[in-house]
Design a protein around this motif. Sequence first.
Motif, mmCIF file in Angstrom:
data_model
loop_
_atom_site.group_PDB
_atom_site.id
_atom_site.type_symbol
_atom_site.label_atom_id
_atom_site.label_comp_id
_atom_site.label_asym_id
_atom_site.label_seq_id
_atom_site.Cartn_x
_atom_site.Cartn_y
_atom_site.Cartn_z
ATOM 1 N N ILE A 85 25.373 16.301 12.589
ATOM 2 C CA ILE A 85 24.419 16.767 11.583
ATOM 3 C C ILE A 85 24.051 15.679 10.583
ATOM 4 O O ILE A 85 23.066 15.817 9.860
ATOM 5 C CB ILE A 85 24.952 18.009 10.835
ATOM 6 C CG1 ILE A 85 26.198 17.676 10.015
ATOM 7 C CG2 ILE A 85 25.217 19.164 11.791
ATOM 8 C CD1 ILE A 85 26.719 18.839 9.169
ATOM 9 N N MET A 86 24.829 14.598 10.552
ATOM 10 C CA MET A 86 24.547 13.494 9.631
ATOM 11 C C MET A 86 24.549 12.159 10.377
ATOM 12 O O MET A 86 25.270 11.218 10.003
ATOM 13 C CB MET A 86 25.574 13.479 8.489
ATOM 14 C CG MET A 86 25.651 14.773 7.712
ATOM 15 S SD MET A 86 26.838 14.712 6.332
ATOM 16 C CE MET A 86 25.976 13.610 5.198
ATOM 17 N N PRO A 87 23.759 12.036 11.442
ATOM 18 C CA PRO A 87 23.803 10.800 12.243
ATOM 19 C C PRO A 87 23.418 9.560 11.453
ATOM 20 O O PRO A 87 23.834 8.442 11.800
ATOM 21 C CB PRO A 87 22.794 11.086 13.367
ATOM 22 C CG PRO A 87 21.866 12.114 12.803
ATOM 23 C CD PRO A 87 22.737 12.973 11.923
ATOM 24 N N TYR A 88 22.639 9.737 10.378
ATOM 25 C CA TYR A 88 22.187 8.594 9.580
ATOM 26 C C TYR A 88 23.328 7.948 8.791
ATOM 27 O O TYR A 88 23.149 6.875 8.203
ATOM 28 C CB TYR A 88 21.070 9.036 8.629
ATOM 29 C CG TYR A 88 21.445 10.164 7.701
ATOM 30 C CD1 TYR A 88 21.975 9.910 6.435
ATOM 31 C CD2 TYR A 88 21.297 11.489 8.097
ATOM 32 C CE1 TYR A 88 22.324 10.934 5.580
ATOM 33 C CE2 TYR A 88 21.647 12.529 7.246
ATOM 34 C CZ TYR A 88 22.158 12.249 5.993
ATOM 35 O OH TYR A 88 22.514 13.283 5.152
ATOM 36 N N CYS A 89 24.501 8.604 8.769
ATOM 37 C CA CYS A 89 25.656 8.054 8.047
ATOM 38 C C CYS A 89 26.605 7.285 8.953
ATOM 39 O O CYS A 89 27.618 6.749 8.477
ATOM 40 C CB CYS A 89 26.419 9.169 7.347
ATOM 41 S SG CYS A 89 25.507 9.947 6.014
ATOM 42 N N GLU A 112 25.691 1.314 13.428
ATOM 43 C CA GLU A 112 25.727 -0.079 13.000
ATOM 44 C C GLU A 112 24.724 -0.372 11.886
ATOM 45 O O GLU A 112 25.003 -1.148 10.985
ATOM 46 C CB GLU A 112 25.453 -0.998 14.197
ATOM 47 C CG GLU A 112 26.549 -0.953 15.261
ATOM 48 C CD GLU A 112 26.262 -1.925 16.388
ATOM 49 O OE1 GLU A 112 25.326 -2.744 16.238
ATOM 50 O OE2 GLU A 112 26.958 -1.874 17.414
ATOM 51 N N HIS A 113 23.544 0.216 11.964
ATOM 52 C CA HIS A 113 22.486 -0.112 11.008
ATOM 53 C C HIS A 113 22.193 1.123 10.160
ATOM 54 O O HIS A 113 21.384 1.971 10.527
ATOM 55 C CB HIS A 113 21.238 -0.585 11.750
ATOM 56 C CG HIS A 113 21.496 -1.727 12.688
ATOM 57 N ND1 HIS A 113 21.784 -3.009 12.234
ATOM 58 C CD2 HIS A 113 21.549 -1.771 14.043
ATOM 59 C CE1 HIS A 113 21.983 -3.800 13.269
ATOM 60 N NE2 HIS A 113 21.850 -3.079 14.377
ATOM 61 N N LEU A 114 22.860 1.207 9.031
ATOM 62 C CA LEU A 114 22.755 2.378 8.171
ATOM 63 C C LEU A 114 21.598 2.238 7.202
ATOM 64 O O LEU A 114 21.327 1.155 6.670
ATOM 65 C CB LEU A 114 24.055 2.585 7.402
ATOM 66 C CG LEU A 114 25.316 2.811 8.239
ATOM 67 C CD1 LEU A 114 26.520 3.007 7.316
ATOM 68 C CD2 LEU A 114 25.151 4.005 9.164
ATOM 69 N N TYR A 115 20.950 3.357 6.951
ATOM 70 C CA TYR A 115 19.865 3.394 5.967
ATOM 71 C C TYR A 115 20.454 3.097 4.592
ATOM 72 O O TYR A 115 21.481 3.673 4.219
ATOM 73 C CB TYR A 115 19.222 4.781 5.990
ATOM 74 C CG TYR A 115 18.010 4.925 5.112
ATOM 75 C CD1 TYR A 115 16.755 4.509 5.559
ATOM 76 C CD2 TYR A 115 18.112 5.468 3.838
ATOM 77 C CE1 TYR A 115 15.636 4.629 4.763
ATOM 78 C CE2 TYR A 115 16.994 5.596 3.018
ATOM 79 C CZ TYR A 115 15.755 5.172 3.490
ATOM 80 O OH TYR A 115 14.652 5.293 2.689
ATOM 81 N N PRO A 116 19.824 2.207 3.817
ATOM 82 C CA PRO A 116 20.380 1.858 2.495
ATOM 83 C C PRO A 116 20.543 3.085 1.603
ATOM 84 O O PRO A 116 19.644 3.917 1.502
ATOM 85 C CB PRO A 116 19.327 0.902 1.923
ATOM 86 C CG PRO A 116 18.634 0.327 3.119
ATOM 87 C CD PRO A 116 18.615 1.434 4.137
ATOM 88 N N LEU A 174 30.803 7.220 4.581
ATOM 89 C CA LEU A 174 31.742 8.236 5.045
ATOM 90 C C LEU A 174 32.733 7.661 6.049
ATOM 91 O O LEU A 174 32.359 6.896 6.943
ATOM 92 C CB LEU A 174 30.988 9.401 5.702
ATOM 93 C CG LEU A 174 29.917 10.098 4.867
ATOM 94 C CD1 LEU A 174 29.292 11.233 5.667
ATOM 95 C CD2 LEU A 174 30.489 10.606 3.548
ATOM 96 N N GLU A 175 33.989 8.056 5.895
ATOM 97 C CA GLU A 175 35.032 7.779 6.882
ATOM 98 C C GLU A 175 35.557 9.119 7.387
ATOM 99 O O GLU A 175 36.023 9.938 6.591
ATOM 100 C CB GLU A 175 36.205 7.014 6.261
ATOM 101 C CG GLU A 175 36.035 5.535 6.186
ATOM 102 C CD GLU A 175 37.311 4.846 5.713
ATOM 103 O OE1 GLU A 175 37.267 3.645 5.462
ATOM 104 O OE2 GLU A 175 38.353 5.531 5.577
#
Length: 274
Positions: free
Chosen positions: A128-132, A135-139, A144-145
């Motif tokens: 549900i939070m693939p953007y987190c 390798e290349h995260l949105y600024p 999250l760990e």
Amino acid sequence: MDTSLSSLHSSLFTLHSSLKVTLLGTGTSGGVPSLGCQCDVCRSSDPRDRRLRCVALVESATTRVLVDCGPDIRQQLMPLPFKPFDAILLTHIHYDHVGGIDDLRPFSVFGPIRLYGDQKTCQHVRNIMPYCFGEHLYPGVPKLELHEIAPHEPLHVGDLTIVPIQVMHGKMPILGFRIGSFVYITDMKTIADTELPYLEGVETLVVNALRFEKDHHSHQLVDDAVRFAHRIGAKQTYITHVCHHIGLYTDAQKRMPEGVTLAYDGEVITVDAE
């Protein structure tokens, strides 16, 4: 009691400081008031009848742990000191328990935000939070760990030993958490007999009960919660995750047996961790 359980109980009671438990939210999935409802509870001016989604903050002298992170979390954390959390414990993946994770992004200034849940919950958070993740995260996304945990395997966070307990939310296995003589369980319908040895010696219990009447397929009623509390021998029990059908706080509290309290948002519980 087998050797592993004996060792677990020994580790649980090596704590010597008290715990401060703040119930930041005690409402069911839709919160209270319920949208569009004009019942006495939803129109009540008593702040104890207004319930955000379930979240608990557990603090020792040196450690700060959040249990669940629902969609009201920004509102719930705004009045509190802005300090890091040592762990975010997730009971399960339902939106009212994880819908506020993105709102934790300001806490990334302290380092990674450590989330702990079972395998299914961790996988769903990734989905549900693939953007987190990647390798290349949105600024600006929260850092999250994810850490997978399993029932009965102690988790050591700061000076706390946390033991996940498995309960059933209808047909869905989810987690509750034990810390010393305190246990927090939400969204439970049933619990297996095999879990009960892990609850021996519990003195303070926070547990869910949706309402007094009208059975629910995946949540306890108050009588169910009271029987469970008596079964494990809890000295003090707080009822959480309730809906507006519980009735006005003042009326509902009068119906609670000795040793059982209807919890409310902002309630602070001091627990002897020994």
